[in-house]
Design an enzyme around this catalytic site. Structure first.
Site, short mmCIF file in Angstrom:
data_model
loop_
_atom_site.label_atom_id
_atom_site.label_comp_id
_atom_site.label_asym_id
_atom_site.label_seq_id
_atom_site.Cartn_x
_atom_site.Cartn_y
_atom_site.Cartn_z
N SER A 236 38.29 32.79 33.90
CA SER A 236 37.51 31.59 34.22
C SER A 236 36.96 31.04 32.91
CB SER A 236 36.33 31.99 35.12
OG SER A 236 35.39 30.95 35.23
N TYR B 269 29.70 37.80 38.00
CA TYR B 269 30.97 37.06 37.83
C TYR B 269 31.41 37.11 36.36
CZ TYR B 269 34.33 33.25 38.79
OH TYR B 269 35.46 32.48 38.94
#
Ligand SMILES: NC(=O)c1ccc[n+]([C@@H]2O[C@H](COP(=O)([O-])OP(=O)(O)OC[C@H]3O[C@@H](n4cnc5c(N)ncnc54)[C@H](O)[C@@H]3O)[C@@H](O)[C@H]2O)c1
Length: 294
Positions: free
Chosen positions: A142, A155
């Protein structure tokens, strides 16, 4: 240039978002598809869509965090297709919580899917990618594997780790002359269901978060899939998806760790905005209640 026609591609998390868009794009390019997801309804819809595109496709319900299930999946895929050319470790989940709000179990869950899932898919399929003579391993990190913001520590832990593992593997494969190209993908905001499906800490404004995500997620899953496949074709080790991903990547290159000062300033502004919106929404609900009561 990598080609996809006739190649066998494995995609995890194929029941929605980027995974589904990758499946459709690859189906149009003539790839044979081994799809999986924990969401059987979403998966069945993607499989049906690929059938409509005349693809040779099979779907399996697989939890990427479950090592035994992933071992069985690898066997099933190889039994069905005989060979594996491309693996997209795409399945992922998100959580919105400060470190003080999340539990160790929350961390286990996020790392189980986002990190262990990628490690399972990479390690277990790697011998088959090597055997194909022309393999591609595509791990989805990401833009949050490049820089950090508040409420995303779990995350970030998963996506930075995916990046570290994937970049190390890419160098190893190149140095050893192993016939597998390794790609680490860093999407910016992509308009998928990931925010709507996120775990949000109790007391946080879920709707505000989903609205904010809808505003910043400017790239469609279809465009994201096309960018990822172009990066694979061109042999890119790092694939940035979206103008926001490029911008944030350049920002970290330019500022080094000083980018965190900017994030602090933006974080405070965003929190204030969200608080104001939550108060406005509460006031509006109160006003509606009064009218109804009256
Ligand atoms: N959407 C974004 O803005 C964005 C940005 C950066 C990175 N990513 C990453 O892209 C990947 C795809 O996300 P998306 O945006 O398409 O989200 P999505 O929610 O639309 O799709 C994710 C899919 O993964 C599946 N999944 C969840 N847990 C699973 C498990 N344990 N085993 C198997 N499948 C599981 C879900 O059922 C879903 O179908 C994720 O790794 C995500 O972290 C997304």
């Amino acid at each position: 240039m990598a080609r996809f026609d006739g190649r066998v591609a494995v995609i995890t998390g194929a029941g929605s978002g980027i995974g589904r868009a990758l499946a459709y794009d690859l189906a149009r390019r003539g790839a044979r598809l081994a799809l999986s997801d924990v969401d059987e309804v979403g998966l069945a819809a993607t499989v049906a869509g690929c059938h409509d595109l005349d693809a040779d496709v099979e779907g399996w319900r697989v939890d990427v965090a479950d090592r035994g299930a992933m071992r069985r999946h690898v066997t099933d895929v190889v039994d069905r297709f005989g060979v594996v050319h491309l693996v997209f470790n795409n399945a992922g989940i998100s959580i919105v919580a400060d470190a003080t709000e999340q539990t160790l179990e929350d961390l286990d869950r996020v790392l189980g899917v986002n990190l262990q899932g990628v490690l399972h898919g990479s390690q277990l399929f790697l011998p088959h990618l090597i055997a194909s003579g022309d393999g591609h391993l595509v791990n989805i990190s990401s833009v949050f594997g490049l820089l950090t913001i508040p409420t995303q520590s779990a995350y970030h832990a998963s996506k930075f780790a995916v990046r570290g593992y994937t970049e190390a593997l890419a160098v190893e494969m190149a140095v050893n002359g192993t016939p597998v190209q390794v790609h680490c993908v860093h999407p910016g905001g992509i308009a998928t269901a990931i925010a709507a499906n996120a775990t949000v800490a109790a007391g946080r404004d879920r709707d505000g978060f989903v609205d904010l995500f809808a505003k910043v997620a400017r790239t469609s899953p279809e465009d994201a899939a096309a960018i990822i496949l172009r990066g694979v074709e061109r042999g890119r080790t790092r694939i940035l998806v979206g103008a926001d991903a490029w911008f944030l990547h350049l920002l970290t290159q330019l500022l080094g760790s000083r980018y965190q000062r900017l994030v602090r300033w933006l974080g405070v502004r965003t929190l204030r905005q969200l608080d104001r919106k939550a108060e406005e929404a509460a006031a509006a609900r109160g006003a509606t209640g009064e009218v109804r009561a009256g």
